[in-house]
Write an enzyme that holds these catalytic residues in place. Structure first.
Site, PDB file in Angstrom:
ATOM      1  N   CYS A  62      -1.981   4.456   3.238  1.00 18.32           N
ATOM      2  CA  CYS A  62      -3.422   4.340   3.484  1.00 18.32           C
ATOM      3  C   CYS A  62      -3.942   2.961   3.096  1.00 18.32           C
ATOM      4  CB  CYS A  62      -4.191   5.437   2.754  1.00 18.32           C
ATOM      5  SG  CYS A  62      -3.990   5.442   0.963  1.00 18.32           S
ATOM      6  N   HIS A 407      -6.950   7.496  -2.597  1.00 15.24           N
ATOM      7  CA  HIS A 407      -6.882   7.344  -1.141  1.00 15.24           C
ATOM      8  C   HIS A 407      -7.841   6.253  -0.681  1.00 15.24           C
ATOM      9  CE1 HIS A 407      -6.247   8.362   3.031  1.00 15.24           C
ATOM     10  NE2 HIS A 407      -7.544   8.527   3.207  1.00 15.24           N
TER      11      HIS A 407
END
Length: 499
Positions: A62, A407
């Site tokens: 990510c 994230h």
């Protein structure tokens, strides 16, 4: 059409005639667009529901997908990549013509073989990013995701090592990306000079800062140092909230106590000797004091003095004056002397308590527009504001989670929908996955760039001006949603307005 005949052949009256006219007019109004399309062709391409392109996360990528999406949202970067691509094609054509005795017919075999093997390219990362980002900024009518491996493979080939599969940092990845691009650009400049002088575009992320000290007592300056920058690094304060403008202003200044200012020390010596009327000064010392007068008016506060002068100043102690005790406050300034076309701000949220690191949750208030100052340092030591530069927000990378895990996702400002195609057959394609057709099968998709493009601003883009992109998950977002990411904003991407 029998229903029209029945109406027109029925007993007439004023009301019926009016009704008939209205019915016919309404019917023509309804079918006119279809008739126009049949006769003249469709002059507008229907957009309908549309989306952009996502990036596939292999596991912990990510930090890669969000960084690439953030860069894709900057029109000036896209334009830079296209201009570099043009330079590469011009160089390739020149080399091909030279090899064939200036034959204008260019064989594409060499081009394709070179592009297939990025290690043989003059600018492999530029080519990989061009291919990927032109795909990312395209508009789709269905959910589509592509793999970022074209860029990952190129970086791994350049550095001859694999990117770790563990959690990594989006800021560090972006910095490596930009540094590598700049190195490729420098090599391209050197190479083009050997073949033909081509106009290599300026690297849009390149800026320059200057660090120096200012004595609060004598107002003297230290010798400035200059540093090339690609990302503006800011430490987020340990407080509940703060404005980005205040963090930028505070980052430019820092107060240092107990600093031994050379100019203050020299002036103190000269004033003390004048007060003493140079009593007991030897001829050599008089000559030394004359030398000090020159330094007192021209030298920086951190001047490297000749050894004998430095020793005289350090050891000076007469009457109630001991130079080693003369200390004061100075301001450490870090000013921008060259602002970049694309400003990336990294909000460092790492805090250390002496034992462990943690994440700083300070709410950083940022806007869609900011204005920054550019300064000029004169040889006389004066600092003047050169100009003010305005920037517009284009992308935001946010991070949720702890200091060591979490994230990354990206908000990317929408660009205008573009219609039209340009031949991109000479460039490699990013693997694409059409989620509605086959979620498990990767295929190559030809990117359609835009030749003689027609631009159209989608009405929905006014209400939802941003894409919210989390790997392959994409939805539209309002500006207020983006600006409310004050607690999680990690990297801000601004584009220069007035050049």
């Amino acid at each position: 059409m029998s229903w029209i005949k029945n109406v027109t052949e029925s007993p007439t009256s004023l009301i019926k005639k009016v009704s008939c006219g209205l019915i016919i007019a309404a019917s023509l109004y309804a079918i006119a667009p279809s008739l126009s399309a049949l006769v003249f062709g469709d002059s507008k391409q229907s957009i309908g529901k549309y989306t952009t392109v996502g990036l596939i996360n292999r596991g912990n990528d990510c930090f890669i997908t969000s960084s690439l999406q953030g860069l894709a949202g900057i029109p000036r970067f896209v334009e830079y990549l296209k201009r570099i691509r043009t330079v590469l094609l011009e160089l390739e054509t020149k080399l091909s013509n030279n090899a064939k005795g200036d034959n204008p017919t260019v064989d594409n075999t060499t081009r394709h073989s070179r592009l297939e093997n990025s290690s043989n390219s003059l600018a492999p990362l530029h080519e990989s990013l061009t291919s990927l980002i032109l795909d990312l900024i395209s508009v789709k009518d269905r959910k589509t995701s592509i793999s970022p491996k074209i860029v990952i493979n190129t970086l791994e080939s350049i550095f001859k090592s694999k990117i770790s599969s563990k959690q990594n940092d989006a800021h560090e990845f972006t910095l490596i990306l930009l540094q590598t691009l700049q190195e490729e650009r420098s090599k391209l400049i050197d190479y083009s000079k050997q073949i033909c002088n081509l106009n290599i575009p300026k690297f849009p992320f390149e800026g320059e800062t200057s660090k120096f000290l200012v004595c609060l007592k004598c107002k003297g300056l230290s010798e400035p140092s200059y540093k090339q920058t690609f990302i503006r690094e800011l430490s987020v304060p340990q407080q509940t909230s703060e404005n980005l403008s205040n963090i930028l202003a505070h980052d430019e200044t820092e107060i240092i106590d107990d600093y031994s200012c050379l100019i203050c020390q020299i002036r103190a010596i000269l004033n003390h000797e004048e007060y003493r009327n140079f009593k007991d000064c030897t001829p050599d010392e008089i000559l030394m004091l004359d030398r000090l007068k020159n330094y007192a008016t021209k030298a920086p506060i951190n001047e490297n003095l000749p050894f004998e002068v430095e020793q005289y100043v350090k050891r000076y102690s007469k009457g109630n004056l001991q130079v080693s005790n003369i200390k004061g406050k100075v301001i450490k300034k870090d000013v921008v002397v060259q602002l970049p076309d694309i400003l990336i701000v990294h909000l460092s949220r790492s805090t250390f308590n002496g034992i462990t690191y943690s994440r700083n949750p300070c709410n950083v208030k940022f806007g869609e527009r900011i204005t920054l100052s550019e300064y000029t340092l004169a040889e006389s030591g004066t600092i003047t504001e050169n100009r003010q530069v305005k920037y517009n927000l284009k992308s935001v990378v946010k991070h949720t989670g702890s200091h060591s895990s979490g994230h990354y996702m990206c908000y990317r400002r929408k660009t205008e929908i573009r219609f039209g195609k340009e031949d991109e057959s000479s460039f490699r394609r990013a693997p694409v996955v059409n989620n509605e057709v086959n979620k498990n099968r990767e295929q190559n998709v030809a990117h359609n760039d835009y030749k003689k493009s027609r631009y159209k601003k989608v009405k929905n883009a006014l209400r939802y001006p941003y894409w919210q992109i989390s790997d392959t998950a994409i939805k539209e977002s309002t500006a207020s949603t983006v600006l409310n990411e004050q607690k999680y904003a990690y990297m801000l991407y601004y584009e220069r307005v007035n050049k």
